[in-house]
Write a protein that holds these residues in place. Structure first.
Motif, short mmCIF file in Angstrom:
data_model
loop_
_atom_site.label_atom_id
_atom_site.label_comp_id
_atom_site.label_asym_id
_atom_site.label_seq_id
_atom_site.Cartn_x
_atom_site.Cartn_y
_atom_site.Cartn_z
N MET A 1 0.82 -1.20 0.00
CA MET A 1 0.00 0.00 0.00
C MET A 1 0.87 1.26 0.00
O MET A 1 0.56 2.20 -0.71
N LYS A 2 1.93 1.24 0.79
CA LYS A 2 2.84 2.39 0.82
C LYS A 2 3.50 2.59 -0.54
O LYS A 2 3.74 3.71 -0.96
N MET A 3 3.77 1.47 -1.22
CA MET A 3 4.40 1.55 -2.54
C MET A 3 3.46 2.24 -3.54
O MET A 3 3.90 3.07 -4.32
N ILE A 4 2.18 1.94 -3.47
CA ILE A 4 1.21 2.55 -4.37
C ILE A 4 1.09 4.05 -4.08
O ILE A 4 1.08 4.87 -4.99
N ALA A 5 1.03 4.41 -2.80
CA ALA A 5 0.93 5.82 -2.43
C ALA A 5 2.16 6.58 -2.89
O ALA A 5 2.06 7.71 -3.38
N ALA A 6 3.34 5.98 -2.76
CA ALA A 6 4.57 6.63 -3.21
C ALA A 6 4.57 6.80 -4.73
O ALA A 6 4.98 7.85 -5.25
N ALA A 7 4.11 5.79 -5.44
CA ALA A 7 4.06 5.88 -6.90
C ALA A 7 3.10 6.97 -7.35
O ALA A 7 3.40 7.73 -8.28
N ILE A 8 1.95 7.08 -6.70
CA ILE A 8 0.99 8.13 -7.03
C ILE A 8 1.58 9.51 -6.76
O ILE A 8 1.44 10.43 -7.56
N ALA A 9 2.28 9.66 -5.67
CA ALA A 9 2.91 10.94 -5.34
C ALA A 9 3.95 11.33 -6.38
O ALA A 9 4.02 12.47 -6.83
N VAL A 10 4.77 10.37 -6.79
CA VAL A 10 5.80 10.64 -7.79
C VAL A 10 5.17 11.01 -9.13
O VAL A 10 5.59 11.97 -9.79
N LEU A 11 4.14 10.28 -9.54
CA LEU A 11 3.48 10.57 -10.80
C LEU A 11 2.79 11.93 -10.79
O LEU A 11 2.81 12.65 -11.78
N SER A 12 2.20 12.30 -9.66
CA SER A 12 1.54 13.61 -9.61
C SER A 12 2.55 14.74 -9.67
O SER A 12 2.31 15.76 -10.29
N LEU A 13 3.70 14.55 -9.05
CA LEU A 13 4.76 15.56 -9.14
C LEU A 13 5.32 15.64 -10.55
O LEU A 13 5.60 16.72 -11.06
N ALA A 14 5.47 14.51 -11.19
CA ALA A 14 6.00 14.48 -12.55
C ALA A 14 5.04 15.19 -13.50
O ALA A 14 5.47 15.89 -14.42
N GLY A 15 3.75 15.04 -13.29
CA GLY A 15 2.78 15.69 -14.15
C GLY A 15 2.79 17.20 -14.03
O GLY A 15 2.61 17.91 -15.01
N THR A 16 3.03 17.73 -12.84
CA THR A 16 3.06 19.17 -12.68
C THR A 16 4.39 19.77 -13.09
O THR A 16 4.46 20.94 -13.41
N ALA A 17 5.42 18.99 -13.10
CA ALA A 17 6.74 19.51 -13.44
C ALA A 17 6.84 19.85 -14.92
O ALA A 17 7.66 20.68 -15.31
N HIS A 18 5.99 19.26 -15.74
CA HIS A 18 6.07 19.48 -17.17
C HIS A 18 4.89 20.30 -17.69
O HIS A 18 4.49 20.16 -18.85
N ALA A 19 4.32 21.15 -16.86
CA ALA A 19 3.20 21.97 -17.29
C ALA A 19 3.65 22.90 -18.42
O ALA A 19 4.73 23.46 -18.37
N LEU A 20 2.83 22.99 -19.43
CA LEU A 20 3.15 23.85 -20.56
C LEU A 20 2.97 25.32 -20.18
O LEU A 20 2.00 25.68 -19.52
N GLU A 21 3.90 26.12 -20.61
CA GLU A 21 3.82 27.56 -20.40
C GLU A 21 3.38 28.21 -21.70
O GLU A 21 3.78 27.77 -22.79
N PRO A 22 2.57 29.26 -21.62
CA PRO A 22 2.16 29.95 -22.84
C PRO A 22 3.37 30.57 -23.55
O PRO A 22 4.32 30.98 -22.91
N ILE A 23 3.30 30.62 -24.86
CA ILE A 23 4.33 31.25 -25.67
C ILE A 23 3.68 32.39 -26.45
O ILE A 23 2.45 32.52 -26.47
N ASP A 24 4.48 33.22 -27.08
CA ASP A 24 3.95 34.32 -27.88
C ASP A 24 3.03 33.74 -28.95
O ASP A 24 3.43 32.90 -29.74
#
Length: 82
Positions: A1-24
């Protein structure tokens, strides 16, 4: 169970780290008032925005309307000119 929670935390951080920024050329680039025009669009709707950059390349962005009626840039395709 702890392994699943850790995996979810890592995936959620990975998803926000690559947020697209607007360009001109993006709808939300240096345009804080853009949200005003989307008050009647259903929450969760997506749409594409097409434009050309300074080099003549075709850019296609996909936006989603959030529950608070803000726009979220969720995908961008860059098609080279030529």
């Amino acid at each position: 169970m702890k392994m699943i929670a850790a995996a979810i935390a890592v995936l959620s951080l990975a998803g926000t780290a690559h947020a697209l920024e607007p360009i001109d050329g993006s709808i939300t680039y240096k345009n804080p008032d853009v949200q005003m025009g989307f008050s009647r669009v259903p929450v969760g709707s997506t749409f594409e925005h097409h434009f050309y950059d300074n080099g003549g390349d075709h850019i296609v962005e996909t936006y989603r309307v959030n529950p608070d009626r803000t726009l979220q840039l969720i995908f961008r395709v860059h098609r080279e000119h030529g």
